[in-house]
Structures are given as C-alpha cells and as structure tokens.
Design an enzyme around this catalytic site. Structure first.
Site, PDB file in Angstrom:
ATOM      1  CG  ASP A  91      -0.272  -0.050   2.531  1.00  0.00           C
ATOM      2  OD1 ASP A  91       0.938   0.210   2.578  1.00  0.00           O
ATOM      3  OD2 ASP A  91      -0.936  -0.346   3.531  1.00  0.00           O
ATOM      4  CG  ASP A 273      -6.239  -5.405   2.035  1.00  0.00           C
ATOM      5  OD1 ASP A 273      -5.841  -5.032   3.161  1.00  0.00           O
ATOM      6  OD2 ASP A 273      -6.818  -4.630   1.245  1.00  0.00           O
ATOM      7  CB  CYS A 311     -10.654 -27.579   8.033  1.00  0.00           C
ATOM      8  SG  CYS A 311      -9.389 -26.326   7.682  1.00  0.00           S
ATOM      9  CB  CYS A 313      -5.818 -25.512   7.746  1.00  0.00           C
ATOM     10  SG  CYS A 313      -6.329 -25.657   9.478  1.00  0.00           S
ATOM     11  CB  CYS A 316      -8.277 -28.509  10.880  1.00  0.00           C
ATOM     12  SG  CYS A 316      -9.161 -27.022  11.407  1.00  0.00           S
ATOM     13  CG  HIS A 342      -8.666 -22.574  11.071  1.00  0.00           C
ATOM     14  ND1 HIS A 342      -9.109 -23.712  10.432  1.00  0.00           N
ATOM     15  CD2 HIS A 342      -9.772 -21.778  11.216  1.00  0.00           C
ATOM     16  CE1 HIS A 342     -10.409 -23.635  10.219  1.00  0.00           C
ATOM     17  NE2 HIS A 342     -10.852 -22.467  10.687  1.00  0.00           N
TER      18      HIS A 342
END
Length: 382
Positions: A91, A273, A311, A313, A316, A342
């Site tokens: 940014d 974002d 999930c 991830c 998990c 996660h």
C-alpha cells in the site's frame, strides 16, 4: 506490463488470471496482510505457501519507519528480504493519512507525519511514496492518496478527491521514471490507482471516470469499511465498479468479512485484503463454514474435534479445539499461531471455492448457500 485475462463470468462476478512478473494471480483473490513483511501470529513464508497464499501485502509507511526502505533495497527488495517468491502488493502509506489523523498535516505537496514509534517528523508525498515502494520492489504499488472519513462533509471530500487525482498523476510520472532507472530492482513494478469519494456516489463516479483515463495497471476502491454500513458499501460498489475498466483488476481495499467478500465478488471485485483473519485469530476467534467460534469459551475445554471438521489446514489436521483453547488460556504463542494459520487457510480456500463456483456457472447458488450456512449457525454452541 501485466496481462489480465477473464476466464469465466456469472453476472458481474468474474474469474480472471492476472499475470505479473512474479507469477500469475488467480482471481478473485484474498491478499494476506503482512504489515511489516510478516504475518502477525508467527506465520512464516513457508506457512503461507502451505496454506495457499497467492499474494502477500505489506505496508509502505511501516517499512519506511522500520527497518527503512533503503535497508530493504540493500537486502535485495522485499521478496529476498522475507524469502517470498510470489507477488507482493504494497500500500502507499495513504491510509496512514486517515489512521494517524492526530499525527499528520496534509497539504498539496504531501503529508507530514509524526512517527507513531518515536515521534520524528516524516514527509510523504506521491514521489516519496513511489520511491519507497520502488526500493521495496513490490510487484504492485498503490498510488498515494488521502482516505477521507466516510462521514466527512461533502465540501471536504470534493477537495480531497481532487487532490488525490492530482497526486495520482504525479505517482504515475514518478513510477515511469523509477522503472527506467538502472538501479531499480523491479523495473516492471505495476501501479494501481485508488477511487475515493466517501459515500457520495456522484463524487465516486466522477473520480472513477477521471482515473480510468490514465490507463493504469489496476484500480482500487478505497475509503470503505471505515465507518459506513455494509449496505452503504454495497451501494457504492454497485454504482462505482461499472465505471472502472472491466479489463483491469478491481481491488476493494481493507475488506473484509467472508460475507463482505461474497457480496463484493458479486459486484465485480477481484482483489481483497483485511486484517480480520490474523487479528481475530490472535484473539482465539476462528472462522468456519458454519459461523465463527470463540475458542476461549469454556464449552471447548474437552472438545476433541478440530476447529472445523474436514478442514485440511495444518492446524485442523493435527490439533483439537480443547488443546488450542489450553494454549490460548496459557498465553502460549503456539495457540495464536494455530488460529491465525487456520483463519488464513479458511480465507484462501474460500476464494478457491468462489473461483470454482464462477467457472462452473453456479456462483449465485454457492453464495446463497454459504451465506445461509454462516448466518444460520453463527454463534451456535456446537
């Protein structure tokens, strides 16, 4: 020059590929926010790769203050500095014009800040912002702008937006100069302009028309999610996005919740974002397709299930709600890290599901089912 190619459309929702010097970005995409070249919550770049991150976003102002953009340039630019070989968006520092309102003074040349760290005076204008971002060597640089408050008086917003348009012209000239220099690390750095105008549709539309004429690499809608209602935000998107180039990426800055993203995709937005997944994760709040959970709640003390059944991830696949709750209560950093990991996985893979739904021509159904599931079960004790 980047190439933006639309792959599939359903209504205004679109699936596109955005080819950059640091790789192809499949949109719609969520950019994971690493303000100071790192995701808060002890998440490494290896973690980001593992959970499907396409773009990392860093903050120009914060990196200018610490460690200094010249330091990053001497280290070979942000990609080498943080060991990340995929696209990075920086940014412009313009948001600090809004967030550090008590520490700055705005004039035509630019903005004078007081550093939030040590109080020293910093001046940043369009040229300075472009120079800093060139030193950082990000894939995409954002134009320097002012983000007026959503409740600002119309007369102030008109003056602010007019100045932002003039600043954009200066940003473009400076970037062209910087990209032609021999010592520039990324000579193909892209420039995205930012649409402003608070919640005044006519000001927004006029500004969108003006910046579209500048033929930039992409266009952002800024100054939303800063106090207005969700309905006001959606209304602005409905009115403004049609005036931005369809053949360039559209980026909604600082947004947002999963519901915000689903609604904005339906209105033609490509890039998102937000700090929510990492910030909420650090406080034990985690996202699932059935609403969010607060793992500090006593009901999870003996819960042997993962945060979300099915999930994939890293969190998990290995750890239980009960164990993560223990870590959070004990103030062990690992608990924070597992929750952030996660949440970022959840956001990145929500975007993957959105892309698949658009390609298969079933986005409207996917959006409805996902929103219904989250609304029906959010806050439920399970």
């Amino acid at each position: 020059m980047a190439v933006y190619k639309i792959i599939a459309e359903e209504g205004r929702a679109k699936r596109a590929d955005f080819e950059t010097v640091h790789g192809v970005v499949h949109t719609p995409v969520f950019m994971n926010v690493g303000t100071a070249a790192a995701i808060k919550g002890a998440v490494s770049t290896e973690d980001l790769e593992r959970i499907g991150t396409q773009i990392e976003l860093s903050n120009t102002y914060h990196l200018h203050v610490r460690p200094g953009d010249e330091v990053v340039k001497k280290m070979g630019g942000l990609h080498k500095f943080m060991s990340w070989n995929r696209p990075i968006l920086t940014d412009s520092g313009g948001f600090q014009v809004f967030s550090l309102a008590d520490l700055r003074k705005i004039r035509e040349e630019g903005v004078t800040f007081r550093s939030h760290i040590d109080g020293r005076k910093i001046f940043m204008g369009p040229e300075e912002s472009m120079q800093i971002q060139s030193n950082l060597a990000s894939t995409i640089a954002m134009a320097f702008d002012e983000c007026p408050s959503s409740v600002a008086e119309r007369s102030y917003v008109e003056q602010s937006v007019s100045r932002t348009a003039r600043w954009l012209e200066r940003c473009k000239r400076k970037m062209e100069e910087l990209n032609s220099r021999e010592d520039t690390i990324n000579k193909e750095q892209l420039l995205f302009g930012i649409n402003q105008g608070a919640i005044y549709p006519d000001i927004r539309i006029d500004h969108a028309k003006r910046i579209t004429e500048m033929e930039l690499d992409g266009y952002a809608v800024g100054g939303l999610a800063v106090g207005e209602t969700h309905e006001q935000m959606y209304d602005i998107l409905d009115q403004v996005v049609p005036y931005l180039p369809k053949d360039k990426p559209t980026y909604l800055m600082g947004v947002g919740t999963p519901a915000n993203i689903l609604e904005a995709v339906d209105r033609g937005v490509d890039f998102f974002d937000c700090v929510y997944p990492s910030r909420n994760g650090r406080h034990g709040h985690v996202y699932t397709r059935h609403g969010h959970l607060n793992l500090f709640n006593a009901q999870y003390e003996l819960d042997q299930r993962p945060i979300e059944e099915g999930c994939q991830c890293p969190t998990c696949r290995r750890y239980s709600r009960g164990y993560i709750r223990h870590l959070l209560k004990a103030k062990e950093m690992l608990g924070m890290r597992l929750c952030v990991q996660h949440n970022l996985y959840f956001y990145n893979h929500l975007m993957e599901d959105i892309r698949n739904a658009i390609e298969q021509g079933r986005y409207a159904e996917f959006k409805r089912q996902t929103l219904d599931s989250m609304a029906e079960n959010d806050g439920r004790k399970d």
